[in-house]
Design an enzyme around this catalytic site. Sequence first.
Site, mmCIF file in Angstrom:
data_model
loop_
_atom_site.group_PDB
_atom_site.id
_atom_site.type_symbol
_atom_site.label_atom_id
_atom_site.label_comp_id
_atom_site.label_asym_id
_atom_site.label_seq_id
_atom_site.Cartn_x
_atom_site.Cartn_y
_atom_site.Cartn_z
ATOM 1 N N GLU A 51 -2.443 15.097 -0.465
ATOM 2 C CA GLU A 51 -2.631 13.688 -0.818
ATOM 3 C C GLU A 51 -3.879 13.475 -1.680
ATOM 4 O OE1 GLU A 51 -0.285 13.588 3.084
ATOM 5 O OE2 GLU A 51 -2.053 14.666 2.348
ATOM 6 N N PHE A 113 0.869 7.350 17.380
ATOM 7 C CA PHE A 113 0.894 8.602 16.626
ATOM 8 C C PHE A 113 0.697 8.330 15.131
ATOM 9 C CE2 PHE A 113 3.422 11.838 14.274
ATOM 10 C CZ PHE A 113 2.634 12.944 14.569
ATOM 11 N N GLN A 114 -0.271 9.002 14.550
ATOM 12 C CA GLN A 114 -0.626 8.885 13.130
ATOM 13 C C GLN A 114 -0.976 7.451 12.720
ATOM 14 O OE1 GLN A 114 2.388 10.933 10.716
ATOM 15 N NE2 GLN A 114 1.206 12.831 10.943
ATOM 16 N N LYS A 163 5.608 -0.037 8.801
ATOM 17 C CA LYS A 163 6.929 0.542 8.571
ATOM 18 C C LYS A 163 8.045 -0.476 8.757
ATOM 19 C CE LYS A 163 9.919 4.450 9.589
ATOM 20 N NZ LYS A 163 10.098 5.746 10.305
ATOM 21 N N MET A 466 -24.488 25.107 -9.953
ATOM 22 C CA MET A 466 -25.488 24.050 -10.058
ATOM 23 C C MET A 466 -26.433 24.053 -8.861
ATOM 24 S SD MET A 466 -26.688 21.755 -12.045
ATOM 25 C CE MET A 466 -25.522 21.002 -13.178
#
Length: 562
Positions: A51, A113-114, A163, A466
Amino acid sequence: MQLTGAEIIVECLKEQGVDTVFGYPGGTILNVYDALYKHQREIFHVLTSHEQGAAHAADGYARATGKVGVCLATSGPGATNLVTGIATAYMDSIPMVAITANVTLPMLGKDSFQEVDIAGVTMPITKHGYIVKDVSILADTLRKAFRIAASGRPGPVLVDVTKDVTAALYEYTPKEPEKPEWVKKYNEEEVEQALKLLTRAKKPYIFVGGGAVLSGASGQVREFAAKMDAPVCDTLMGKGAFDGHNPLYTGMIGMHGTKTSNLGVSECDLLIALGARFSDRVVGNVKKFASNAKILHIDIDAAEINKNVRADASLVGDLKDILNTINSRLPQLSHEEWTSHIKEYMEKYPLKYDDSVLSCPYVIEELDRITGGDAIITTDVGQHQMWAAQYYHYTKPRTFISSGGLGTMGYGLGACIGAKMGKPDKICVNIAGDGCFRMNMNELATASRYNIPVIQVVINNHVLGMVRQWQTLFYDHRYSQTVLADKVDFCKVAEGLGCMAIRVTQKEEVAPAIEKAIAAGGPVLIECVIPEDDKVFPMVSPGAAISEVFDGDDLAGENAAQ
């Protein structure tokens, strides 16, 4: 007509002219992906490997095209994986809409959940965030999100949709997209004050920031510089707004700016900031920055005026509009003595590097020569980023794409994929250090999956370059956790992910490798192995004035004197 919430999302994307989205599916966003499946001929979905890659790709797409980039993710970890990409876009004022799905409304707030409060998580790094819990407001919310993302100072907007809303039916009525808005906040008195400063200055210097790119003001900046007859420097984000081959151009300003730009700005009597925010990497010691100069600051965001550096005069509004007004009233000026003085600095302090061995500056100069300076260059963050800013001559806006404000390692490859999707006719090259490349090299699988012909150049010095440079200069050579002398073979990794790979260890191998990659017609990795102790110069020590800029010759002189 009655549509599900998921179908309304897709129709709103089509309304806004979206033709490409980047994302990764999951349980809560399945309805949206099902709707996308039915409209795959109208909206092309790029399945990224992670993602974060989707967010960076949407960002790169937006920077290359000037359109709003779009990324999608499911709830919980899918949504949180977007956060770094959203923050990157926010810091650099990039228009993006991130659409996430969340658990159903009855499950919100129950540690389902999630489930995660992604709107709360991203509140400090978005222009605005929405949680859509009612299908009746879904279409208008999405329309607002696109308008906000592109209006005024651009930035990312989050739309989180439960959802059950994506499944609910509601009447959808198409609408024409509203044009982005910007507010004219300056007045005639402020224009007159600016013109007085401009016409009275004896040693003016123009300082170009990312706002010049975002506002599409490149033509106006070039006309303004010619009328002012003034030298021009730029920030990392301002690259390409002013032609890098123009005789008035003196290079980047700041921590790794040219000596000419840093010394010139320190001596000027008027500094004209065009769409720049005076970041710490540009300014150095604020009390000593442009201490001989009056400052005219032009920016679209009133909050930037006097935030970091005190301005003597300011104009708040769209830079393109303001410069059109100023250019129409500004007489042709001449500052021959001043510009000659700056040219002497340019001759005395050119950018230089050791050309006896393979180095990143050499690779970038060859890339510039072979592409005619007409490629889109994306970068990750570190030494290679500074070298890409210094040694490639950017002649057009939206051709240098890099994480400036947040400094996101792992940004470049996803951004390069997004840029190539938005500008398929352009050669798109990502330049990364080996440390950065490790972070999101899985996006090579995305490039090979769709046969996206991006070129990934890995500058491999087997160290975090760096950070090691700082350890060398300021930490007495204590190389804590910056040595990457392991057994990772980037060419084998690239081939394993479906890409062509070329390893370069000698200067004479660089040009053939670049030419082969351009001709390949698919994704190619070029690994360039360089010495571990190469350093980016010039440099300004942290907290020092930019007039105290030094290079390798200065360090060698100091060491010899000790």
